[in-house]
Write a protein that holds these residues in place. Structure first.
Motif, PDB file in Angstrom:
ATOM      1  N   UNK A  51       0.840  -1.198   0.000  1.00  0.00           N
ATOM      2  CA  UNK A  51       0.000   0.000   0.000  1.00  0.00           C
ATOM      3  C   UNK A  51       0.872   1.243   0.000  1.00  0.00           C
ATOM      4  N   UNK A  52       0.342   2.340  -0.532  1.00  0.00           N
ATOM      5  CA  UNK A  52       1.001   3.640  -0.524  1.00  0.00           C
ATOM      6  C   UNK A  52       0.081   4.638   0.164  1.00  0.00           C
ATOM      7  N   UNK A  53       0.670   5.679   0.747  1.00  0.00           N
ATOM      8  CA  UNK A  53      -0.139   6.752   1.312  1.00  0.00           C
ATOM      9  C   UNK A  53      -0.896   7.456   0.196  1.00  0.00           C
ATOM     10  N   UNK A  54      -2.105   7.896   0.518  1.00  0.00           N
ATOM     11  CA  UNK A  54      -2.888   8.677  -0.431  1.00  0.00           C
ATOM     12  C   UNK A  54      -2.228  10.043  -0.555  1.00  0.00           C
ATOM     13  N   UNK A  55      -1.797  10.399  -1.731  1.00  0.00           N
ATOM     14  CA  UNK A  55      -1.132  11.674  -1.983  1.00  0.00           C
ATOM     15  C   UNK A  55      -2.185  12.685  -2.409  1.00  0.00           C
ATOM     16  N   UNK A  56      -2.372  13.729  -1.611  1.00  0.00           N
ATOM     17  CA  UNK A  56      -3.408  14.716  -1.926  1.00  0.00           C
ATOM     18  C   UNK A  56      -3.174  15.401  -3.271  1.00  0.00           C
ATOM     19  N   UNK A  57      -1.956  15.355  -3.790  1.00  0.00           N
ATOM     20  CA  UNK A  57      -1.672  15.960  -5.098  1.00  0.00           C
ATOM     21  C   UNK A  57      -2.350  15.212  -6.246  1.00  0.00           C
ATOM     22  N   UNK A  58      -2.735  13.939  -6.028  1.00  0.00           N
ATOM     23  CA  UNK A  58      -3.362  13.197  -7.125  1.00  0.00           C
ATOM     24  C   UNK A  58      -4.884  13.186  -7.030  1.00  0.00           C
ATOM     25  N   UNK A  59      -5.438  13.811  -5.989  1.00  0.00           N
ATOM     26  CA  UNK A  59      -6.881  14.030  -5.916  1.00  0.00           C
ATOM     27  C   UNK A  59      -7.150  15.292  -6.719  1.00  0.00           C
ATOM     28  N   UNK A  60      -8.070  15.214  -7.678  1.00  0.00           N
ATOM     29  CA  UNK A  60      -8.254  16.351  -8.577  1.00  0.00           C
ATOM     30  C   UNK A  60      -9.716  16.509  -8.982  1.00  0.00           C
ATOM     31  N   UNK A  61     -10.021  17.617  -9.606  1.00  0.00           N
ATOM     32  CA  UNK A  61     -11.338  17.872 -10.184  1.00  0.00           C
ATOM     33  C   UNK A  61     -11.174  17.798 -11.702  1.00  0.00           C
ATOM     34  N   UNK A  62     -12.027  17.006 -12.325  1.00  0.00           N
ATOM     35  CA  UNK A  62     -11.972  16.838 -13.788  1.00  0.00           C
ATOM     36  C   UNK A  62     -13.369  17.000 -14.372  1.00  0.00           C
ATOM     37  N   UNK A  63     -13.417  17.389 -15.636  1.00  0.00           N
ATOM     38  CA  UNK A  63     -14.693  17.407 -16.350  1.00  0.00           C
ATOM     39  C   UNK A  63     -14.887  16.036 -16.975  1.00  0.00           C
ATOM     40  N   UNK A  64     -16.052  15.430 -16.701  1.00  0.00           N
ATOM     41  CA  UNK A  64     -16.351  14.108 -17.229  1.00  0.00           C
ATOM     42  C   UNK A  64     -17.718  14.109 -17.902  1.00  0.00           C
ATOM     43  N   UNK A  65     -17.928  13.154 -18.777  1.00  0.00           N
ATOM     44  CA  UNK A  65     -19.228  12.928 -19.392  1.00  0.00           C
ATOM     45  C   UNK A  65     -19.790  11.637 -18.820  1.00  0.00           C
ATOM     46  N   UNK A  66     -20.983  11.727 -18.256  1.00  0.00           N
ATOM     47  CA  UNK A  66     -21.598  10.577 -17.603  1.00  0.00           C
ATOM     48  C   UNK A  66     -22.084   9.544 -18.617  1.00  0.00           C
TER      49      UNK A  66
END
Length: 84
Positions: free
Chosen positions: A33-48
């Motif tokens: 396991x790796x620590x959750x890196x807050x730098x890889x949590x992001x907001x993206x535009x997606x199409x449902x």
């Protein structure tokens, strides 16, 4: 009870059921396991519901060619565990 579509408020409710000082990790690339890196949590535009091919996930990035003409929404993207 599993929520159909988890929102930020739903995620907060889920997280509130755990101790506040509990460490958050993601699955490692092959093992461990790796620590959750807050730098890889992001907001993206997606199409449902845009995934049509067998290898597609349910929702696709808005900039993908096959999503042209579809309405996009903003979503909080958390890293996907590699080996579930």
């Amino acid at each position: 009870m599993k929520e159909e579509n988890v929102t930020v408020s739903g995620l907060v409710r889920i997280l509130q059921t755990y101790p506040r000082n509990m460490r958050v990790v993601v699955n490692g690339y092959e093992t461990g396991f790796d620590d959750l890196d807050s730098d890889i949590v992001s907001v993206r535009e997606i199409c449902l519901n845009a995934g049509e091919e067998w290898r597609d996930k349910q929702h696709l990035r808005a900039q993908d060619t096959k999503t042209k003409g579809r309405a996009a929404i903003k979503a909080l993207v958390l890293p996907l565990p590699v080996n579930v």
